[in-house]
Design a protein around this motif. Structure first.
Motif, PDB file in Angstrom:
ATOM      1  N   ARG A  86       0.834  -1.205   0.000  1.00 24.11           N
ATOM      2  CA  ARG A  86       0.000   0.000   0.000  1.00 24.11           C
ATOM      3  C   ARG A  86       0.869   1.255   0.000  1.00 24.11           C
ATOM      4  N   TRP A  87       1.908   1.254   0.814  1.00 27.97           N
ATOM      5  CA  TRP A  87       2.805   2.403   0.937  1.00 27.97           C
ATOM      6  C   TRP A  87       3.524   2.671  -0.384  1.00 27.97           C
ATOM      7  N   VAL A  88       4.087   1.618  -0.965  1.00 33.28           N
ATOM      8  CA  VAL A  88       4.827   1.749  -2.222  1.00 33.28           C
ATOM      9  C   VAL A  88       3.896   2.229  -3.334  1.00 33.28           C
ATOM     10  N   ALA A  89       2.713   1.643  -3.433  1.00 37.99           N
ATOM     11  CA  ALA A  89       1.760   2.031  -4.484  1.00 37.99           C
ATOM     12  C   ALA A  89       1.318   3.487  -4.324  1.00 37.99           C
ATOM     13  N   ALA A  90       1.105   3.915  -3.086  1.00 36.19           N
ATOM     14  CA  ALA A  90       0.685   5.308  -2.853  1.00 36.19           C
ATOM     15  C   ALA A  90       1.778   6.283  -3.292  1.00 36.19           C
ATOM     16  N   LEU A  91       3.022   5.972  -2.987  1.00 35.28           N
ATOM     17  CA  LEU A  91       4.121   6.848  -3.411  1.00 35.28           C
ATOM     18  C   LEU A  91       4.258   6.852  -4.928  1.00 35.28           C
ATOM     19  N   ASP A  92       4.161   5.678  -5.522  1.00 32.04           N
ATOM     20  CA  ASP A  92       4.271   5.589  -6.985  1.00 32.04           C
ATOM     21  C   ASP A  92       3.178   6.419  -7.651  1.00 32.04           C
ATOM     22  N   ALA A  93       1.974   6.386  -7.099  1.00 28.72           N
ATOM     23  CA  ALA A  93       0.845   7.121  -7.679  1.00 28.72           C
ATOM     24  C   ALA A  93       1.022   8.636  -7.581  1.00 28.72           C
ATOM     25  N   GLU A  94       1.814   9.107  -6.651  1.00 28.98           N
ATOM     26  CA  GLU A  94       2.000  10.549  -6.460  1.00 28.98           C
ATOM     27  C   GLU A  94       3.148  11.128  -7.296  1.00 28.98           C
ATOM     28  N   ARG A  95       3.899  10.275  -7.973  1.00 27.12           N
ATOM     29  CA  ARG A  95       5.001  10.797  -8.777  1.00 27.12           C
ATOM     30  C   ARG A  95       4.474  11.585  -9.960  1.00 27.12           C
ATOM     31  N   PRO A  96       5.248  12.548 -10.447  1.00 23.76           N
ATOM     32  CA  PRO A  96       6.593  12.933 -10.002  1.00 23.76           C
ATOM     33  C   PRO A  96       6.540  13.873  -8.800  1.00 23.76           C
ATOM     34  N   PHE A  97       7.568  13.794  -7.975  1.00 25.41           N
ATOM     35  CA  PHE A  97       7.694  14.669  -6.818  1.00 25.41           C
ATOM     36  C   PHE A  97       8.501  15.891  -7.218  1.00 25.41           C
ATOM     37  N   ALA A  98       8.111  17.041  -6.705  1.00 28.10           N
ATOM     38  CA  ALA A  98       8.790  18.296  -7.044  1.00 28.10           C
ATOM     39  C   ALA A  98      10.029  18.530  -6.190  1.00 28.10           C
ATOM     40  N   SER A  99      10.080  17.880  -5.015  1.00 28.67           N
ATOM     41  CA  SER A  99      11.219  18.088  -4.123  1.00 28.67           C
ATOM     42  C   SER A  99      11.392  16.875  -3.216  1.00 28.67           C
ATOM     43  N   ARG A 100      12.567  16.773  -2.607  1.00 24.56           N
ATOM     44  CA  ARG A 100      12.808  15.728  -1.613  1.00 24.56           C
ATOM     45  C   ARG A 100      11.806  15.845  -0.472  1.00 24.56           C
ATOM     46  N   GLN A 101      11.578  17.085  -0.053  1.00 29.75           N
ATOM     47  CA  GLN A 101      10.669  17.299   1.070  1.00 29.75           C
ATOM     48  C   GLN A 101       9.272  16.768   0.754  1.00 29.75           C
ATOM     49  N   GLU A 102       8.835  16.950  -0.481  1.00 32.16           N
ATOM     50  CA  GLU A 102       7.519  16.448  -0.886  1.00 32.16           C
ATOM     51  C   GLU A 102       7.482  14.923  -0.830  1.00 32.16           C
ATOM     52  N   LEU A 103       8.532  14.274  -1.337  1.00 35.92           N
ATOM     53  CA  LEU A 103       8.598  12.812  -1.294  1.00 35.92           C
ATOM     54  C   LEU A 103       8.656  12.320   0.145  1.00 35.92           C
ATOM     55  N   LEU A 104       9.487  12.934   0.979  1.00 36.64           N
ATOM     56  CA  LEU A 104       9.605  12.503   2.373  1.00 36.64           C
ATOM     57  C   LEU A 104       8.303  12.723   3.146  1.00 36.64           C
ATOM     58  N   ALA A 105       7.629  13.826   2.879  1.00 35.67           N
ATOM     59  CA  ALA A 105       6.344  14.077   3.542  1.00 35.67           C
ATOM     60  C   ALA A 105       5.315  13.022   3.131  1.00 35.67           C
ATOM     61  N   ALA A 106       5.287  12.675   1.854  1.00 34.83           N
ATOM     62  CA  ALA A 106       4.360  11.640   1.386  1.00 34.83           C
ATOM     63  C   ALA A 106       4.722  10.290   1.992  1.00 34.83           C
ATOM     64  N   ALA A 107       6.010   9.973   2.033  1.00 35.02           N
ATOM     65  CA  ALA A 107       6.462   8.699   2.608  1.00 35.02           C
ATOM     66  C   ALA A 107       6.043   8.601   4.071  1.00 35.02           C
ATOM     67  N   GLU A 108       6.211   9.689   4.808  1.00 33.77           N
ATOM     68  CA  GLU A 108       5.827   9.685   6.219  1.00 33.77           C
ATOM     69  C   GLU A 108       4.311   9.577   6.374  1.00 33.77           C
ATOM     70  N   ALA A 109       3.575  10.335   5.597  1.00 33.95           N
ATOM     71  CA  ALA A 109       2.117  10.324   5.702  1.00 33.95           C
ATOM     72  C   ALA A 109       1.540   8.940   5.407  1.00 33.95           C
ATOM     73  N   HIS A 110       2.053   8.277   4.384  1.00 33.81           N
ATOM     74  CA  HIS A 110       1.511   6.968   3.998  1.00 33.81           C
ATOM     75  C   HIS A 110       1.965   5.847   4.934  1.00 33.81           C
ATOM     76  N   ALA A 111       2.989   6.115   5.751  1.00 33.12           N
ATOM     77  CA  ALA A 111       3.467   5.106   6.708  1.00 33.12           C
ATOM     78  C   ALA A 111       2.903   5.346   8.108  1.00 33.12           C
ATOM     79  N   SER A 112       2.006   6.304   8.246  1.00 33.15           N
ATOM     80  CA  SER A 112       1.489   6.666   9.566  1.00 33.15           C
ATOM     81  C   SER A 112      -0.024   6.525   9.600  1.00 33.15           C
ATOM     82  N   PRO A 113      -0.564   5.539  10.249  1.00 30.71           N
ATOM     83  CA  PRO A 113       0.104   4.386  10.837  1.00 30.71           C
ATOM     84  C   PRO A 113       0.121   3.198   9.873  1.00 30.71           C
ATOM     85  N   LEU A 114       0.922   2.228  10.210  1.00 31.34           N
ATOM     86  CA  LEU A 114       0.911   0.952   9.500  1.00 31.34           C
ATOM     87  C   LEU A 114      -0.067   0.025  10.222  1.00 31.34           C
ATOM     88  N   THR A 115      -0.745  -0.817   9.469  1.00 30.21           N
ATOM     89  CA  THR A 115      -1.665  -1.768  10.087  1.00 30.21           C
ATOM     90  C   THR A 115      -0.878  -2.952  10.654  1.00 30.21           C
TER      91      THR A 115
END
Length: 178
Positions: A38-67
């Protein structure tokens, strides 16, 4: 044949490389950061990222919380703390680096981790997982022993949070690979 439009570069070679990965290559690379579909697919769906901060924020958001099922699946890819990951792949190399302090703790620390790991696995039915980067062997051993007091439900939440921390560190590593 007409050219396919591409997104403009960000000026960040690592981010540009990530944005340009094919979906299968992206999934493979990011599953090494956190083996949660789920996490990987959500990040892939949001590409392209405009900045590292955008990617890291998305990575954190989709990993919070894990089931709980996601935590259980992700645990299958991690070595025990204090044991060196085998293999020559990127994920094994990352794990060895993340656990460098533990493996440098000497025989006494190694034996203490083995005993504490056994008690933890007996109590919770899975390996102890912690974001070990930058932590001393004594700190990690103290954390392991303290977490033995958690109830199983609380411990699954703690493990999920540790996975989130590890994932964010590994996303940074992916971005640093050019």
């Amino acid at each position: 044949m007409p050219e396919t439009p591409t997104s403009p570069g960000t000026g960040d070679p690592g981010l540009d490389r990530v944005n340009a990965l094919s979906p299968p290559a992206f999934r493979e690379e990011f599953a090494r950061c956190l083996n949660v579909d789920r996490w990987v697919a959500a990040l892939d769906a949001e590409r392209p990222f405009a900045s590292r901060q955008e990617l890291l924020a998305a990575a954190e958001a989709h990993a919070s919380p894990l089931t709980v099922p996601e935590v259980e699946a992700a645990l299958s890819r991690h070595p025990r703390i204090g044991e060196k990951a085998s293999g020559g792949g990127t994920e094994s190399r990352w794990s060895r680096g993340e656990q460098a302090a533990v493996t440098a703790g000497g025989d006494t620390t190694e034996q203490a981790f083995k005993a504490a790991n056994a008690a933890y696995e007996e109590r919770f039915g899975h390996i102890y997982l912690v974001c070990a980067s930058g932590r001393s062997p004594e700190d990690l051993l103290g954390d392991l022993e303290a977490r033995l007091d958690n109830d199983p439900e609380r411990e699954k939440r703690v493990v999920g949070e540790e996975f989130r921390k590890i994932a964010l560190l590994r996303v940074e590593k992916v971005l640093d690979e050019v």
